[in-house]
Design an enzyme around this catalytic site. Sequence first.
Site, PDB file in Angstrom:
ATOM      1  N   CYS A 214     -30.876 -72.655   9.832  1.00 17.78           N
ATOM      2  CA  CYS A 214     -31.781 -73.068   8.750  1.00 17.78           C
ATOM      3  C   CYS A 214     -31.076 -73.911   7.680  1.00 17.78           C
ATOM      4  CB  CYS A 214     -32.390 -71.823   8.113  1.00 17.78           C
ATOM      5  SG  CYS A 214     -31.193 -70.505   7.836  1.00 17.78           S
TER       6      CYS A 214
ATOM      7  N   HIS B  78     -34.254 -71.347   0.927  1.00 21.91           N
ATOM      8  CA  HIS B  78     -32.842 -71.573   0.602  1.00 21.91           C
ATOM      9  C   HIS B  78     -32.724 -72.743  -0.385  1.00 21.91           C
ATOM     10  CE1 HIS B  78     -31.804 -68.889   3.744  1.00 21.91           C
ATOM     11  NE2 HIS B  78     -31.314 -69.716   4.647  1.00 21.91           N
TER      12      HIS B  78
END
Length: 346
Positions: free
Chosen positions: A138, A252
């Site tokens: 990711c 994130h």
Amino acid sequence: MLPHPPYRSLRGTTTAIVGATGAVGAELIRVLEDRDFPASSMKLLASARSAGTTLMYRGEPLVVEALSADSFVGCDLALFAADGETARTYAPHARAAGAIVIDNSSTFRLDLDCPLVIPELNLETLNGHRGVIANPNCTAIITCMGVAPLQRRFGLRRLQLSTYQAASGAGAPAMAELLASTEAYLRGEAFAPKALKHRYAFNLFSHDSQVDPASGYNDEEIKVMAETRRILGSSNLPVGVTSVRVPTLRAHAIAATVELDAPVAPAAIRECLADAPGVRVVDDREANHFPMPAEAEGQGDVLVGRIRRDLGDPSGRSVALFLAGDQLLKGAALNAVQIAEALLIA
Ligand code: A2P
């Protein structure tokens, strides 16, 4: 002339999701629904613990089945959203049944027989795939979405990253632990962490993956460095990373310092990123409004901002950026579904 690009190789659309009860699995179901993926039928698979539970797909209840070697009979597409060991054990069974595998774990990401794909950036690497396609880490996806357009236009010499990683990267149990530990903290109660080692509420800590005692880098950092180099097609690119787990739920953030081949004005960087597919520039200096996990959550686009010259590099070649992206969407489920869409025979 070929009637369609060679990578368009998904003949049918009977689809299986491995890890359907997990954080990424749930998003896979939602993204397939939202994007109207033409799955002719859907099979939801998880561990024996979840067998018999029911999940909704397109308004219909579907019973989750325990994953077994026979699970993939009749499947054309197997989307894996479980751990690496499960992928290593069961991807060969899916292949043997004739399904194309798109795997979210790190198992196949550095295997040169398995393309490591971000559809906006390197779709051509799907050509000649051998049935197992890897969805990148990711953090590597979110980083590359912002950095690859700059690399292509201006040339890239070096990359330095500090990451602020959400609970979702450690799975549904870590998300639940962030909520439960925060509630306990606010009630003044003790909380014993289970999914993660350290107190998560009102705290942050070095990424929870294993640390290599020799180099001091943890597994997450090592993955990000290797995968970013592979995706950017630059095996010698100097990349440094510090990965930190922060108490956000599912998006994130990344502070990136990007050294280019020559000094480039921030305005040209902004223009380049504004043209990049899947990227949204959020860079309002006056309002002090820049990418935030809270605004990246639920978004398919990666947000990029705080675009400025890095004053720490006297050569003037480096720019500083701040990125945020939904770890479960572009960082996982959305990217996987985009790969599946690219494989569909038009
Ligand atoms: P289960 O819910 O039955 O444990 P997360 O990353 O959010 O923790 O999700 C992991 C997913 O992978 C879950 O759906 C989990 O199922 C599934 N999973 C874990 N181990 C196995 C296994 N050995 N076989 C099949 N699915 C597994």
